[in-house]
Design a protein around this motif. Structure first.
Motif, short mmCIF file in Angstrom:
data_model
loop_
_atom_site.label_atom_id
_atom_site.label_comp_id
_atom_site.label_asym_id
_atom_site.label_seq_id
_atom_site.Cartn_x
_atom_site.Cartn_y
_atom_site.Cartn_z
N ALA A 114 5.19 43.82 65.19
CA ALA A 114 6.14 44.16 66.24
C ALA A 114 5.99 43.21 67.42
CB ALA A 114 5.95 45.61 66.68
N TYR A 115 4.74 42.87 67.74
CA TYR A 115 4.49 41.98 68.88
C TYR A 115 5.04 40.58 68.62
CZ TYR A 115 2.12 40.47 73.14
OH TYR A 115 1.87 40.01 74.40
N VAL A 116 4.68 39.99 67.46
CA VAL A 116 5.14 38.62 67.21
C VAL A 116 6.63 38.58 66.90
CG1 VAL A 116 2.87 37.91 66.39
CG2 VAL A 116 4.59 38.63 64.73
N SER A 117 7.25 39.74 66.66
CA SER A 117 8.70 39.81 66.45
C SER A 117 9.44 40.10 67.75
CB SER A 117 9.03 40.89 65.41
OG SER A 117 8.44 40.59 64.17
N ASN A 118 8.71 40.07 68.87
CA ASN A 118 9.30 40.24 70.20
C ASN A 118 9.93 41.61 70.41
OD1 ASN A 118 8.57 37.61 70.72
ND2 ASN A 118 10.57 36.78 70.18
N LYS A 119 9.32 42.64 69.85
CA LYS A 119 9.84 43.99 70.05
C LYS A 119 9.25 44.61 71.31
CE LYS A 119 12.27 43.68 66.48
NZ LYS A 119 13.74 43.58 66.60
N ASN A 120 10.06 45.37 72.02
CA ASN A 120 9.54 46.16 73.12
C ASN A 120 8.73 47.30 72.51
OD1 ASN A 120 11.13 44.46 74.60
ND2 ASN A 120 12.04 46.06 75.85
N ILE A 121 7.44 47.31 72.79
CA ILE A 121 6.52 48.27 72.18
C ILE A 121 6.20 49.39 73.15
CG2 ILE A 121 4.23 48.55 71.15
CD1 ILE A 121 4.30 45.60 70.40
N PHE A 122 6.18 50.61 72.64
CA PHE A 122 5.79 51.78 73.43
C PHE A 122 4.69 52.52 72.68
CE2 PHE A 122 10.00 50.63 74.71
CZ PHE A 122 10.05 50.89 76.08
N ARG A 161 15.49 48.03 67.26
CA ARG A 161 15.57 47.49 68.61
C ARG A 161 14.27 47.72 69.39
NH1 ARG A 161 20.66 49.87 67.53
NH2 ARG A 161 22.32 48.31 67.47
N LEU A 162 13.64 48.86 69.19
CA LEU A 162 12.40 49.21 69.89
C LEU A 162 11.37 49.68 68.87
CD1 LEU A 162 13.88 51.27 72.88
CD2 LEU A 162 13.43 48.81 72.81
N PHE A 163 10.10 49.65 69.27
CA PHE A 163 9.02 50.02 68.37
C PHE A 163 8.08 50.99 69.08
CE2 PHE A 163 4.69 49.38 66.76
CZ PHE A 163 4.87 49.42 65.38
N ASN A 216 7.14 39.10 76.68
CA ASN A 216 6.47 38.88 77.94
C ASN A 216 7.18 39.59 79.08
OD1 ASN A 216 4.46 37.37 76.84
ND2 ASN A 216 5.29 35.38 77.45
N VAL A 217 8.51 39.62 79.03
CA VAL A 217 9.26 40.34 80.04
C VAL A 217 8.94 41.82 79.97
CG1 VAL A 217 11.56 40.90 80.87
CG2 VAL A 217 11.10 38.63 79.94
N MET A 218 8.94 42.35 78.75
CA MET A 218 8.63 43.77 78.57
C MET A 218 7.22 44.07 79.04
SD MET A 218 6.65 45.75 76.36
CE MET A 218 6.46 44.70 74.94
N ASN A 219 6.28 43.19 78.71
CA ASN A 219 4.91 43.44 79.10
C ASN A 219 4.74 43.42 80.61
OD1 ASN A 219 4.00 43.72 76.54
ND2 ASN A 219 3.39 41.60 76.28
N LYS A 220 5.48 42.58 81.30
CA LYS A 220 5.40 42.54 82.75
C LYS A 220 5.92 43.85 83.33
CE LYS A 220 6.92 40.04 86.83
NZ LYS A 220 5.86 40.68 87.58
N SER A 231 12.55 55.36 79.86
CA SER A 231 12.13 53.98 79.63
C SER A 231 12.77 53.40 78.37
CB SER A 231 10.60 53.91 79.51
OG SER A 231 9.98 54.32 80.71
N LEU A 232 12.86 54.21 77.31
CA LEU A 232 13.47 53.74 76.07
C LEU A 232 14.94 53.38 76.29
CD1 LEU A 232 11.99 56.32 73.51
CD2 LEU A 232 11.40 53.89 73.69
N LYS A 233 15.66 54.24 76.99
CA LYS A 233 17.10 54.00 77.19
C LYS A 233 17.33 52.80 78.11
CE LYS A 233 18.64 58.66 76.05
NZ LYS A 233 19.34 59.89 76.49
N LEU A 234 16.46 52.64 79.10
CA LEU A 234 16.57 51.47 79.97
C LEU A 234 16.33 50.19 79.17
CD1 LEU A 234 16.82 50.15 82.75
CD2 LEU A 234 14.36 50.53 83.07
N SER A 235 15.30 50.24 78.34
CA SER A 235 14.99 49.08 77.50
C SER A 235 16.11 48.78 76.52
CB SER A 235 13.68 49.32 76.75
OG SER A 235 13.27 48.18 76.06
N LEU A 236 16.68 49.82 75.93
CA LEU A 236 17.79 49.63 75.00
C LEU A 236 18.99 49.00 75.68
CD1 LEU A 236 17.87 52.86 72.79
CD2 LEU A 236 17.62 50.51 72.00
#
Length: 464
Positions: A110-118, A87-89, A194-198, A162-167
């Motif tokens: 991870a980026y092109v797979s639309n993962k929220n990256i930290f 779910r997250l990376f 893009n949403v995550m990046n914003k 941040s991880l739990k919010l994103s999850l």
């Protein structure tokens, strides 16, 4: 694809499974879905274990290659699948990991797979970025960073929050939906990344500046897109691209400098941005400018739109580098994108030296381009796919047929009919028939009817 490196090597490699069908069947070795996947250099294994322990102690499930890979498994492929499935990376940054080609590939995947990256860094920003290549800098420029070199407890608490919010958002399906841009005749894909990046950019905007935070020069000034245009160009409906490019280059010079982009890097990026903004006859329209800055239902600052585009473009190009270890896995995940940059990369991949890449690129291209109604873009995509039908590889021909059928391209009927009647491989003939049926319409029905009638007559002659 290569042999597995030993655990003493800089990092693990990622295999790329061959895919020749639009919906590949589940792998017998497919990894379990976890909350977080950690990418790291094996030289940082102790730090990875501490991070993993802290995450699991907070109730999160974690995938790392050390624990999840077993002797005899197709573990190179599993790492790529783990990135897609998790779910997250998290990428654990150090002097070793940022110079690892495998880590760079995994971040791009991870980026092109639309993962929220930290990004979790063991070093201060300047120390880790001075040995980081431009591609990784751009890709990670829009994600949330956590620094473990000072005050680890507070840093981890902030990361866990941040991880739990994103999850919660991932599990709740809180993703921006693609919306069709009325009046332009073409839909835009606004992915979850893009949403995550914003959110990450906003986090950095409001963060307290300290020795271990990103330098303030990398933070956009948040001058909204409409305001920027009005301030620089007034109320005109279009402006010369050369003038706009020079203005933007000056406006964003601090950002380019902060990630050490060369003059050539900036020039190449401006050329890509011009293509994405639909610059025609040397002129940029206000409508196309705003379209570039639109993310979902919101129009963001030009700085932010450029940073998101730059990082996405570099990630896409990086993951398809000839030496990339995750190319085929990444190609499978490009169906969610409809930007010109992605489509152009996929079109180039139709002529890749590896026929397996051509196959999966054709399938991904059909997914990525199926929602595009702009005549010029559709024509370019269809022509590229028509070229697949002349390949000497039967899987390339088969995937080309299926892709054209998915796009419902009437221009392909004649060539598909030729394959259906004449190809020596039965699976290609079957794919051509499926494609013709998917395209439908009077021309397709008439062509199939004539062929069937002729076949029936020939069979009768044989019997007589």
């Amino acid at each position: 694809m290569g042999t597995a490196p030993s655990k003493t090597s800089t990092h693990h490699a990622v295999a790329t499974p061959v895919v020749a069908l639009p919906k590949p069947s589940k792998s017998p070795h497919q990894v379990d879905v976890k909350d977080v996947m950690i990418s790291y250099s094996h030289q940082d294994v102790d730090a990875m274990r501490k991070l993993k322990s802290m995450l699991e102690g907070s109730g999160l499930t974690v995938w790392v290659d050390e624990a999840a890979l077993t002797p005899g498994s197709v573990f190179l492929r599993e790492i790529g699948e783990a990135i897609v499935a998790s779910r997250l990376f998290i990428v654990l940054l150090s002097g070793d990991s940022v110079q690892s080609k495998y880590c760079q590939d995994e971040v791009s995947l991870a980026y092109v797979s639309n993962k929220n990256i930290f990004a979790v860094s063991l070093l201060q920003y300047d120390d880790v970025t001075k040995v980081m290549d431009l591609g990784m800098k751009l890709t990670l420029s829009c994600v949330q960073w956590t620094f473990l070199n000072e005050d680890t407890e507070n840093a981890m608490n902030a990361l866990l929050g941040s991880l739990k919010l994103s999850l919660s958002k991932v599990e709740g399906g809180n993703k921006e939906e693609n919306e069709e841009d009325s009046g332009q005749g073409e839909s835009d894909a606004d992915d979850a990344t893009n949403v995550m990046n914003k959110q990450a950019l906003n986090f950095r905007l409001h963060a307290k500046r300290s020795s271990d935070m990103l330098p303030v020069e990398t933070v956009p000034d948040n001058l909204m897109a409409q305001e920027f245009w009005k301030l620089k160009f007034g109320d005109v409906s279009e402006v010369e691209w050369a003038v706009f490019a020079d203005t933007m280059k000056t406006h964003m010079s601090s950002m380019w400098n902060s990630i050490h982009m060369s003059a050539k890097d900036v020039k190449d990026m401006l050329k890509l941005i011009g293509t994405e903004m639909d610059v025609e006859n040397g002129m940029l329209s206000y409508i196309n400018y705003i379209k570039f800055c639109k993310k979902g239902k919101e129009i963001v600052a030009l700085d932010e739109a450029v940073q998101l585009f730059a990082s996405a473009t570099v990630a896409v190009k990086g993951v398809f580098n000839i030496s990339s270890s995750v190319r085929l896995t990444a190609i499978k995940n490009l169906g969610d994108h409809q930007s010109k940059a992605v489509i152009n990369v996929l079109l180039d991949l139709l002529y890749d030296e590896e026929q397996d890449v051509q196959v999966v690129a054709a399938i991904s291209l059909a997914h990525a381009a199926s929602g595009i109604t702009r005549i010029k873009t559709r024509s370019t995509v269809v022509n590229g796919l028509l070229g697949c039908l002349s390949s000497n590889d039967r899987l390339v021909r088969e995937s080309g047929c299926l892709a054209l059928g998915r796009m419902k391209s009437k221009a392909a009927i004649a060539k598909l009919l030729h394959l259906w009647r004449n190809d020596t491989i039965s699976s290609v003939r079957e794919a051509a028939q499926i494609a013709i049926e998917q395209i439908g319409g009077e021309e397709a029905e008439r062509a199939m009817h004539v062929t069937k009638v002729l076949s029936d007559e020939i069979q009768k002659l044989k019997k007589n």
